[in-house]
Design a protein around this motif. Structure first.
Motif, PDB file in Angstrom:
ATOM      1  N   CYS A 275      -6.919  12.278   2.010  1.00  0.00           N
ATOM      2  CA  CYS A 275      -5.860  11.776   1.152  1.00  0.00           C
ATOM      3  C   CYS A 275      -6.355  10.486   0.503  1.00  0.00           C
ATOM      4  CB  CYS A 275      -4.559  11.561   1.927  1.00  0.00           C
ATOM      5  SG  CYS A 275      -4.609  10.164   3.052  1.00  0.00           S
ATOM      6  N   LEU A 276      -5.494   9.894  -0.262  1.00  0.00           N
ATOM      7  CA  LEU A 276      -5.854   8.701  -1.019  1.00  0.00           C
ATOM      8  C   LEU A 276      -4.989   7.533  -0.563  1.00  0.00           C
ATOM      9  CD1 LEU A 276      -6.081  10.306  -4.573  1.00  0.00           C
ATOM     10  CD2 LEU A 276      -7.962   9.803  -3.036  1.00  0.00           C
ATOM     11  N   LEU A 277      -5.627   6.429  -0.339  1.00  0.00           N
ATOM     12  CA  LEU A 277      -4.929   5.184   0.009  1.00  0.00           C
ATOM     13  C   LEU A 277      -4.952   4.284  -1.216  1.00  0.00           C
ATOM     14  CD1 LEU A 277      -3.643   3.078   1.869  1.00  0.00           C
ATOM     15  CD2 LEU A 277      -5.949   2.454   2.605  1.00  0.00           C
ATOM     16  N   LEU A 278      -3.782   3.986  -1.723  1.00  0.00           N
ATOM     17  CA  LEU A 278      -3.645   3.121  -2.889  1.00  0.00           C
ATOM     18  C   LEU A 278      -3.105   1.774  -2.424  1.00  0.00           C
ATOM     19  CD1 LEU A 278      -3.767   2.711  -5.949  1.00  0.00           C
ATOM     20  CD2 LEU A 278      -1.454   3.627  -6.079  1.00  0.00           C
ATOM     21  N   VAL A 279      -3.933   0.767  -2.549  1.00  0.00           N
ATOM     22  CA  VAL A 279      -3.548  -0.596  -2.168  1.00  0.00           C
ATOM     23  C   VAL A 279      -3.119  -1.336  -3.426  1.00  0.00           C
ATOM     24  CG1 VAL A 279      -4.298  -2.726  -1.098  1.00  0.00           C
ATOM     25  CG2 VAL A 279      -5.162  -0.544  -0.260  1.00  0.00           C
ATOM     26  N   HIS A 280      -1.910  -1.845  -3.393  1.00  0.00           N
ATOM     27  CA  HIS A 280      -1.343  -2.544  -4.541  1.00  0.00           C
ATOM     28  C   HIS A 280      -1.260  -4.019  -4.213  1.00  0.00           C
ATOM     29  CE1 HIS A 280       2.497  -4.061  -6.525  1.00  0.00           C
ATOM     30  NE2 HIS A 280       1.601  -4.003  -7.488  1.00  0.00           N
ATOM     31  N   GLY A 281      -1.916  -4.825  -5.038  1.00  0.00           N
ATOM     32  CA  GLY A 281      -1.897  -6.265  -4.831  1.00  0.00           C
ATOM     33  C   GLY A 281      -1.065  -6.963  -5.891  1.00  0.00           C
TER      34      GLY A 281
ATOM     35  N   TYR B 205       0.840  -1.187   0.000  1.00  0.00           N
ATOM     36  CA  TYR B 205       0.000   0.000   0.000  1.00  0.00           C
ATOM     37  C   TYR B 205       0.879   1.241   0.000  1.00  0.00           C
ATOM     38  CZ  TYR B 205       1.203  -0.298   4.928  1.00  0.00           C
ATOM     39  OH  TYR B 205       1.886  -0.394   6.109  1.00  0.00           O
ATOM     40  N   MET B 206       0.275   2.342  -0.390  1.00  0.00           N
ATOM     41  CA  MET B 206       0.936   3.644  -0.350  1.00  0.00           C
ATOM     42  C   MET B 206      -0.127   4.712  -0.167  1.00  0.00           C
ATOM     43  SD  MET B 206       1.954   3.954  -4.369  1.00  0.00           S
ATOM     44  CE  MET B 206       2.564   2.267  -4.383  1.00  0.00           C
ATOM     45  N   ILE B 207       0.271   5.842   0.353  1.00  0.00           N
ATOM     46  CA  ILE B 207      -0.642   6.953   0.624  1.00  0.00           C
ATOM     47  C   ILE B 207      -0.257   8.113  -0.277  1.00  0.00           C
ATOM     48  CG2 ILE B 207      -1.584   8.474   2.377  1.00  0.00           C
ATOM     49  CD1 ILE B 207      -0.772   6.501   4.477  1.00  0.00           C
ATOM     50  N   LEU B 208      -1.241   8.654  -0.977  1.00  0.00           N
ATOM     51  CA  LEU B 208      -1.039   9.782  -1.874  1.00  0.00           C
ATOM     52  C   LEU B 208      -1.634  11.036  -1.251  1.00  0.00           C
ATOM     53  CD1 LEU B 208      -2.021   8.114  -5.267  1.00  0.00           C
ATOM     54  CD2 LEU B 208       0.231   8.220  -4.220  1.00  0.00           C
ATOM     55  N   ASN B 209      -0.990  12.155  -1.524  1.00  0.00           N
ATOM     56  CA  ASN B 209      -1.454  13.466  -1.062  1.00  0.00           C
ATOM     57  C   ASN B 209      -1.558  13.532   0.458  1.00  0.00           C
ATOM     58  OD1 ASN B 209      -1.674  14.181  -3.756  1.00  0.00           O
ATOM     59  ND2 ASN B 209      -3.855  13.747  -3.859  1.00  0.00           N
ATOM     60  N   ASN B 210      -0.744  12.769   1.130  1.00  0.00           N
ATOM     61  CA  ASN B 210      -0.710  12.822   2.591  1.00  0.00           C
ATOM     62  C   ASN B 210       0.286  13.897   3.004  1.00  0.00           C
ATOM     63  OD1 ASN B 210      -1.189  12.203   5.246  1.00  0.00           O
ATOM     64  ND2 ASN B 210       0.061  10.360   5.252  1.00  0.00           N
ATOM     65  N   ASN B 211      -0.111  15.139   2.777  1.00  0.00           N
ATOM     66  CA  ASN B 211       0.829  16.245   2.931  1.00  0.00           C
ATOM     67  C   ASN B 211       1.250  16.430   4.383  1.00  0.00           C
ATOM     68  OD1 ASN B 211       0.585  16.773   0.173  1.00  0.00           O
ATOM     69  ND2 ASN B 211      -1.214  18.068   0.493  1.00  0.00           N
TER      70      ASN B 211
END
Length: 1759
Positions: free
Chosen positions: A1433-1439, A1393-1399
């Protein structure tokens, strides 16, 4: 009040007036005139504040009692007339709203409309404030007698009566005027009655006829009325109060009476009153009669009224009741004409311009700046608006000097405003506009005129290994044009030696826009690392912008990440390690070694070695120096024997500062075998840690050192005392024989200091231990040795071990809990001494796990829950039993403290009980069992064993798991091993996978033994029978394709195309396949690294890049690589062994590809070998067919032919791998389900067109015609399709494409590059790394665009948000929600996972262990509410998918908002009443990062949502607590924070207590890392005296008078107490200065002196936001106080003081006769409790003092 930078609050007070009417009787009018200084017909208007709203006076008149007492009328353009007429209606309304007092006060605000406004807020346009005040009182005039009885008066006869008229009003005098009547004469006829006074009137009557009026009329007016001014016809004269004096008179005249014979009462001609009513009864009767007649006449008049029949109409559509809107009759006499209503000055604020400030921005000289202006008519009238001529402003594109606009109600209109730039500089001004040809207003504009030039923000561009992640070869340069016209640019010609390329070299940038140029680094050798290119801006003037291009070279990019290493304080002789990082951001390996010499005690690890490319190596700098010194020198690290990297290092070694308490221990006599512990405390006074080592004394029984660990004590041989802390250890004193001891406890500090030697007198000094080490640092310029003359710390113990007193039958009490048994130990204690022992055992700490019982009954014992007391005589013994009954599982320790004397002097710890209750462990042979993928119907079995650490049978074992039919578990057998206590049961378990349908899963098996022991085994499996298939089309026709050979250069078109494809595949494999670890060159690189797939790769590890083609296949094939078996050749030559293993590995991959539907019929594994390997393979393996024999012979003879075959084979190998593992899975179903082909290109084209139709107007404007694509090569070059799909699926990137442009023919290259750079940047933000450069858009390649389109087609739809996760924690707290991620089918995924725009780093996501079968992933989403604002923010889960090709992406929107607020800290400060005081509170940051915090204070308790109304403008505002500093620097909190680790800071505040009540203030601390607040409670101190008063007495001490000591007259005197409290007003003014301006302070000084001014001050302070509950007692005119005193006896209990006057109150007090105090005080407490005065009283001798008698002092006085 809205935030406005241009607003000046002092504008309100430049025209500040107070119109105060004199006190008036209710019902009497008073008129005054007010000059407002501004034309209120055209330039301004007046409004008033009512109920928090700004209203017209007429509107406020209807709802406000204060406004209804006045009438405002405009006299002329600058003057208004104000009439004050208090009425009962107004007073009643005011009392209903709890408005106490006899004054009406309201404000008139002058709102100017024709000047420049700072904003559209009416309050900010206020230029004058007028307060209108009127005081009233009821007229209370009485007279006596009530009725003037003149009796019988004969005509022309004078009768005189006297009447006393009294004015009972308290404030105002009454002017009375007698209205003259016939026959009456009043003297005096005009008079003035002062308050609470009376006058005697002489009333004489001389009737001239029989009809004399019964009442005398007096008119009452205000005292301002002048009787002589008869010409005044103002309202003051017209309004008066009529006062009536009733009289009784019987007028008669002398005549001959008529003899009447009385027959009947009804036949009388002259009825006398005595036959009907008398006196007052007659008056009442007449009043009732007149009232009845009135009610009788009214209905008659109503019925007699004729109905009104309307025969004509006025023609009006609307009737206006407002006098200001009434229209006069038309002059032409046409009453049917509709007169159109016009806007008034009150409506001008509803005519709004947007933008409020017309900012033309940067305007080129001699050009026009244009700005669109929106005019909104929010009034209900039609208006005509004329934009007036201006010397700088013109309108519309035609450059008109003036323009007329007609706006309908509630409409908008847009007009273009132009401003020429003639003079260089910054210009601000206003242009005028005329509304309805009546009102002239102004609007602001600004512009900056200069020579037009382009601007580049980044002028220093870096290429190469800028970061450790990537090699930068392309940097987009944004060229901004902030001017209004288009500007051209051109790059200077690039010299051939400069390794850069710029696209485009020239172009144009439209006004107020931006264009991107791509600077590309061409990797080639250069002599210099820094180059400079010039960007030439071409417009009216030419400007050269230098751009520096620097190359971060690979070999020279090695440096320490820290500029220096500073050891602040190094503990003496302790190893201190500092880590420093050496970074190699180049792409080459570098050798390094550290240059000697270093100082003794300092070393670096490693001293030499190799640093790989893109690597950061950590060096450990280890310092251990046994003497006190300072050092400073440089460390030199040599790179490749050429370059030198320097690292400065410095530090200082400090001696330990430790205290041991107690230093000397004198022990009492301890019997043998008795155990006691002596506590010793180590206190570290320094900030450095100290290590203490306990040396071995050679004696096993005495002086062992222990530390407390729960109820147990654990022996330690060394321990550490951190800086600033203390640590307590326990010295065990116990021995088995009789002895005396006197020694030093063997503590050794830092491995160097101590313990002292009794034979050496100097062994207690520090120099004794470090003196020898200092010699090794002599004459060293890098070191400065410090001389220290101190003693070390030590602990000395003295005592005696006596003969044994007690004997225990059990040496050690240990329990191993066994169910269903007693778990009891019985023991005895025997007295073997010669003493009679008084034994006490404390049992309180034994519960709840142990219990101790005394079994012997013949002793004198006392037993309770806390202790056991008994006496033990010589030779006697006591029997005990201890039972272990734990409440749970674990290990337990408890001690029953033993005392052997009555006074409980020495505690002994012999009765220490140990117990444990632990379940046997279960250990599987494998915690994870992975089943290989298999076909449907295949059975796979795995056998595992479970080790149970106890004896058991097979029936007690079981397994619990989710019901899965594919998995079966069987317990096969068990075996018991071991002896005695070490017994194990080995259970054999068989796991079987079988299914008739495809399935995949992850199962967690729970093996359980009974209800106590358990273990988990994770099982993974995969069962399938249908591979994915796909048929690929060839790129060229079979006739023109030289397949299977690579085309030669004679076939130019195909050769160039395949060369581009080959170059693209190399880049694509570098990013996707090899993860940037290897840049392949097809096929040379694969030959060079082919040995990595052989078994000999382990011998070559560390010498190079150990990757191969298998790394690429693993990336794109995923779990399918488990079908590629590991090949190992045995029994062959070493040379052929390597080739055969490589060949067989390729064969396995090809089999896998073929099984998945790859079209590789012409590809053989041996054609993937290099030519040398092919020769070796051909020599050892004989071909099986003749065709193969012939082809092999040709390829052996012709290397070029083989190389062409080899390269084509590798390209096919790579493309078929992509086809099988990627493209097939994206567009095709299973071959068993659907065999029909699908047109991939058509699918992609349709997909692009769907997004273009939606996003095209957003990207390029609504007026543009949508252009669809027909292919995926040339039609993608403009970037519209790619930008559309990215914007559609990722709407958060729409702002990124704000400078997206349409491709024009005249600037095609520049527009394509601009759009291409935007697309590449967007893909990088989404982590969609793809080998794409801006040049690829100029000449698009089909293969590259196909790869790109498939990549976006698969990945982008996954970026649609799946769900919104809302978290609502309190402030500074966190909230966690668990998110379950699971595949939609039977797949095994590895998630990341990664977090986008988590300023602000407000969200933290972590994985959570799950008890599921492994297919699901549970994420813990944690929101840390460090800010009061909502976070998103956005949570991007990568599988990572094992069974599918593409990875899986899931997007979640994380939304965090606070739910509740809690103060971080609660503080309390105190301060004296009415005295400013500087206080401080301790503040600590709750965050781990140090930061500067901005401080905001409020008196309103924070609520959610939090609004910070930070008003920096001056205002009438008083607050108890004020800030001294607006910001503070707070250190961060340590990660493992204890209360002692918090670094607190003092925050200084200004405290001004204006009342006695306890107040609360909330202080916010805001920084870029978070926000928090604290609550500060302010406690006033009213016990401090405000002043010292002196009272005079005859003598001091007092002598008794002649009456004796019991008399109080000689002890009674007077104390003069001032009405005014000077400190109170000074404190109020001081508090106001904190927030008000100098103009406001002048207004305060003006208003505080009057009663009306205090009311206005209340209004101003309340408007400013002040809490008036704390200030009401300060602005009150009179206050009643309760008088108390501890030492004196006040003769008056309560007194009312006019606290704003200068009077003095004489308070009689009596001094007690038996009082010998020298300090006296008097306290005055107000009724409201908000004001408390305390005065210190001093008595001084004076002969003029007169004693006050007790009778006089007992009377109460009110002032």
């Amino acid at each position: 009040m809205s935030v406005c930078l241009r607003y000046n609050p002092d504008n309100v007070f430049y025209r500040f007036k107070l119109v105060e009417f004199p006190i008036s009787y209710v019902g009497l009018a008073t008129t005054q005139f007010l000059d407002v200084d501004i034309n209120i017909s055209k330039s301004a208007y007046l409004k008033t504040m009512c109920e928090g709203r700004l209203l017209k006076f007429k509107e406020a008149y209807d709802i406000s009692a204060s406004h209804r007492a006045f009438d405002v009328e405009q006299v002329d353009d600058r003057t208004i007339k104000i009439k004050f007429l208090p009425k009962n209606e107004c007073i009643t309304r005011a009392k209903r709203k709890r408005q106490i007092g006899n004054r009406f006060v309201f404000d008139l605000r002058l709102i100017q409309v024709d000047e420049t406004r700072c904003c559209n807020n009416e309050l900010h346009a206020e230029v004058g404030r007028f307060y209108i005040s009127g005081q009233y009182e009821y007229c209370q005039i009485t007279h006596s007698p009530k009725i003037i009885d003149f009796g019988d008066v004969v005509i022309n006869t004078k009768v005189v009566k006297y009447v006393r008229i009294r004015n009972e009003s308290n404030l105002i005098a009454a002017r009375m005027h007698y209205e003259k009547l016939n026959s009456f004469d009043v003297s005096p006829s005009k008079f003035t009655l002062q308050p609470n006074s009376s006058i005697r009137l002489t009333i004489s009557i001389r009737p001239t006829n029989l009809k004399v009026p019964p009442n005398l009329l007096f008119k009452i007016r205000n005292p301002r009325y002048e009787f002589d001014d008869l010409s005044d016809t103002s309202d003051e004269d017209e309004t008066c109060i009529t006062y009536i004096l009733k009289s009784k008179i019987n007028v008669s005249y002398t005549r001959i009476s008529k003899q009447i014979v009385v027959e009947s009462l009804h036949k009388l001609c002259d009825q006398l009153p005595k036959y009907t009513y008398m006196n007052e009864e007659l008056e009442i009767h007449n009043e009732r009669k007149s009232t009845a007649m009135k009610h009788l006449k009214d209905p008659k008049y109503i019925r007699a009224k004729k109905p009104t029949i309307e025969k004509f109409t006025t023609g009006r559509d609307i009737c206006y009741s407002d006098p200001a809107l009434r229209v006069k009759k038309p002059i032409d006499g046409n009453f049917c004409k509709i007169v159109e209503q016009k806007a008034s000055t009150y409506d001008l604020f509803d005519i709004q311009f947007f933008p409020f400030l017309v900012d033309f921005g940067r305007v080129s000289i001699t050009t026009y700046g244009e700005q669109e202006l929106t005019i909104s008519n929010k009034t209900k009238f039609k208006i005509s608006l004329r934009l007036c001529p201006d010397e700088r402003i013109v309108y519309t594109a035609n450059k008109l000097s003036s323009i007329l606009l007609k706006l309908e109600p509630m409409t908008k209109s847009k007009v273009t405003v132009c401003c020429p730039g003639f003079v260089v500089g910054t210009h601000e001004g206003t242009f005028e506009y005329l509304v309805d040809n009546t009102y002239k207003l102004k609007h602001m504009y600004s512009l900056v005129v200069s020579n037009p030039t382009l601007m580049v923000m980044e002028k220093n561009l870096k290429f190469g290994m800028v970061t450790t992640e990537s090699f930068v070869t392309s940097v987009p340069v944004r060229i901004y044009n902030n001017f209004n016209n288009t500007a051209n640019f051109e790059w200077t010609e690039i010299h051939p030696d400069i390794p850069f390329e710029i696209i485009p070299m020239s172009g144009s940038v439209p006004g107020q826009s931006c264009k991107i140029c791509d600077v590309i680094y061409v990797c080639k050798p250069t002599k210099t690392k820094t180059h400079e290119l010039d960007l030439i801006s071409k417009s009216i003037s030419t400007k050269v912008i230098p751009i520096e291009l620097s190359i971060v070279t690979r070999k020279l990019s090695i440096k320490f990440l820290q500029p220096a290493v500073v050891f602040k304080d190094i503990p003496l002789n302790l190893e201190t390690i500092e880590r420093v990082k050496l970074e190699n951001s180049s792409r080459e390996i570098a050798l390094f070694y550290v240059v000697e010499p270093l100082i003794p005690g300092l070393k670096i690890e490693p001293m030499c070695g190799t640093i790989r490319p893109k690597m950061i190596m950590t060096f450990d700098i280890i310092v251990k120096i046994p003497c006190v010194l300072e050092f400073s020198f440089d460390i030199y690290v040599k790179i490749n024997n050429k370059e030198v990297v320097v690292l400065p290092i410095s530090g200082a070694v400090a001696e330990p500062k430790v205290m041991i308490q107690p230093r000397n221990i004198y022990m009492p006599r301890i019997p043998c075998h008795m155990i006691t512990y002596v506590p010793v405390t180590f206190q570290n006074l320094s900030t450095l840690k100290t290590e203490v080592e306990v040396l071995d004394t050679g004696d096993d029984n005495i002086f062992d050192v222990y530390i407390a660990q729960g109820n147990d004590k654990q022996r330690v041989f060394e321990f550490t005392v951190e800086g600033g802390q203390s640590k307590t250890v326990f010295i065990k004193v116990c021995d088995i024989f009789r002895r005396e001891y006197e020694m030093y406890i063997p503590f050794k500090i830092n491995g160097l200091l101590g313990p002292p030697d009794e034979k050496e007198a100097l062994s207690t000094e520090l120099q004794y231990y470090i003196g020898d080490f200092e010699q090794s640092y002599e004459n060293n310029p890098k070191v400065k040795v410090k001389s220290v003359n101190k003693d070390i710390c030590y602990c000395r113990i003295v005592g005696v071990i006596t003969v044994p007193w007690l004997m225990f039958s059990v040496d050690k009490f240990e329990f191993d809990y066994k169910p269903h048994t007693s778990n009891t130990i019985e023991f005895t204690i025997s007295n073997i001494s010669k003493y009679y022992l008084y034994v006490t055992i404390l049992c309180l700490k034994l519960a709840p796990n142990f219990s101790l019982d005394l079994r012997t009954e013949d002793h004198q014992s006392i037993i309770n829950e806390a202790n056991i007391k008994f006496e033990l005589d010589r030779g006697q013994e006591a029997a005990f039993s201890v039972q272990f009954h734990p409440k749970g599982h674990g290990k337990f320790v408890a001690t029953a403290t033993l005392f052997l004397d009555k006074h409980l002097t020495i505690p002994y710890s012999n009765l220490t009980f140990f117990g444990k209750r632990v379940s046997p462990a279960m250990t599987p042979s494998a915690y994870r069992v992975v089943f290989p993928a298999c076909n449907v119907g295949t059975t796979i079995t795995r056998t595992i064993t479970i080790d149970y650490e106890a004896e058991s049978n097979l029936d007690l074992f079981s397994c619990a798991c989710k019901e899965i039919p594919q998995l079966s578990i069987k317990f096969v057998d068990y075996e018991v091993k071991g002896e005695n206590c070490d017994i194990h049961t080995i259970v054999t378990v068989q796991l079987t996978i079988f299914s008739q349908t495809p399935c995949k899963g992850n199962v967690l098996l729970n093996f359980i033994h009974g209800l106590e022991s358990f273990c988990d085994v994770e099982v993974e499996y995969c069962i399938t029978h249908c591979p994915l298939t796909l048929h690929a089309n060839l790129f060229v026709s079979p006739e023109d394709n030289p397949y299977p050979y690579y085309p030669s250069d004679t076939n130019t078109e195909l050769y160039e195309y395949l060369e581009k494809c080959s170059a693209f595949l190399e880049k694509w494999m570098f990013q996707q396949g090899f993860r940037r670890d290897l840049y392949p060159v097809i096929p040379d690189t694969f030959h060079a690294i082919s040995s990595a797939v052989s078994s000999q790769a382990g011998a070559k590890s560390g010498k190079g890049i150990n990757v191969s083609y298998l790394n690429f296949v693993r990336r794109i094939a995923g779990p399918l690589m488990k079908h590629v078996r590991k090949v190992s050749a045995q029994g062959v030559d070493e040379t052929f062994k390597c080739v055969k293993e490589i060949h067989d590995t390729y064969r396995e991959i090809i089999k896998l590809l073929q099984s998945r539907g790859a079209n590789l019929w012409a590809l053989h594994p041996k054609y993937l070998l290099s030519h040398e390997q092919f020769i070796i393979y051909a020599d050892n393996v004989t071909p099986k067919c003749n065709a193969d024999i012939v082809l092999t012979r040709e390829l052996l003879i012709d290397p070029d032919l083989y190389n062409r075959l080899n390269k084509q084979s590798w390209i096919d190998f790579i493309l078929q791998s992509y086809k099988v593992f990627i493209m097939d899975s994206c567009f095709f179903e299973c071959v068993c389900v659907n065999t029909e082909p699908r047109h991939i290109v058509n699918i992609l084209v349709e997909w692009y067109n769907e997004q273009i139709s939606v996003q095209y107007p957003i990207l390029l404007g609504k007026n543009k015609q949508t252009k669809l694509i027909t292919n995926i090569t040339t039609d993608l070059s403009d970037g519209v399709a790619l930008a559309s799909v990215i914007s559609y699926y990722c709407p958060f990137l729409r702002h990124h494409f704000s400078i997206f442009t349409e491709v024009h023919d005249e600037n095609e290259e520049g527009d394509i590059i601009n759009n291409a750079c935007l697309i590449i940047e967007a893909m990088n933000q989404l982590r969609l790394y793809f080998p794409l450069s801006s040049k690829d858009f100029l000449e698009p390649n089909f293969l590259q665009m196909l790869f790109l389109s498939i990549h976006l087609y698969v990945v982008l739809p996954m970026f649609k948000p799946k769900d919104t996760i809302i978290l609502n924690p309190p402030l500074l707290r966190s909230s966690t929600r668990h998110v379950s991620i699971c595949p939609t089918s039977q797949e095994s995924l590895i998630f990341s996972y990664m977090i986008l725009n988590n300023n602000r780093n407000a969200f933290v996501v972590e994985k959570v262990a799950s008890a599921d079968n492994g297919k699901k992933m549970f994420l813990s989403v944690k929101y840390i509410a460090n800010f009061v604002d909502d976070e998103e923010c956005l949570l991007l889960v990568h599988g990572y998918n094992k069974t599918r090709i593409f990875d899986t992406y899931i997007m979640f929107i994380l939304h965090g908002q606070i739910s509740t607020l809690y103060p971080e800290r609660k503080c309390k400060v105190t301060g004296p009443l009415y005295r400013p005081n500087k206080v401080d509170i301790m503040v600590a940051s709750p965050f781990q990062t140090s930061a500067i915090f901005n401080i905001y204070i409020t008196d309103i308790e924070p609520t959610v949502p939090v609004h910070f109304e930070e008003i920096n403008k001056p205002r009438f505002y008083v607050r108890r607590l004020n800030l001294i500093d607006k910001e503070i620097y707070l250190y961060g909190m340590p990660k493992e924070a204890g209360q002692q680790d918090l670094q607190e800071h003092k925050l200084y505040l200004q405290l001004i207590c204006l009342s006695t009540q306890v107040g609360n203030s909330w202080i916010w601390f805001k920084s870029e890392f978070g926000q928090f607040f604290i609550r500060v409670t302010t406690q006033p101190r009213w016990d401090l005296p405000l002043d010292t008063l002196q009272s005079k007495v005859h003598t001091w001490p007092m002598d008794p008078c002649s009456c004796g000591e019991a008399c109080e007259c000689y002890r009674t005197t007077a104390v003069l107490i001032p009405y005014r409290n000077e400190l109170m007003l000074k404190a109020l003014r001081y508090a106001l200065v904190e927030n008000a301006s100098s103009a406001m302070i002048q207004i305060f000084d003006q208003l505080i002196e009057t009663t009306t001014g205090k009311i206005i001050l209340c209004m101003l302070l309340e408007e400013g936001g002040t809490n008036m509950s704390e200030l009401e007692h300060l602005l009150r005119n009179e206050t009643t106080y309760r008088i108390t005193s501890r030492a004196l006896l006040p003769r008056i209990d309560r007194v009312t003081l006019a606290q704003h006057t200068n009077g003095l109150f004489s308070l009689p007090v009596t001094i007690p006769a038996d009082d010998k105090l020298e300090k006296y005080s008097i306290t005055l407490t107000s009724d409201c409790g908000m004001d408390i005065r305390t005065y210190r009283i001093f008595f001084i001798e004076s002969k003029e003092t007169v004693c006050i008698k007790r009778d006089a002092s007992a009377s109460k006085t009110k002032s």
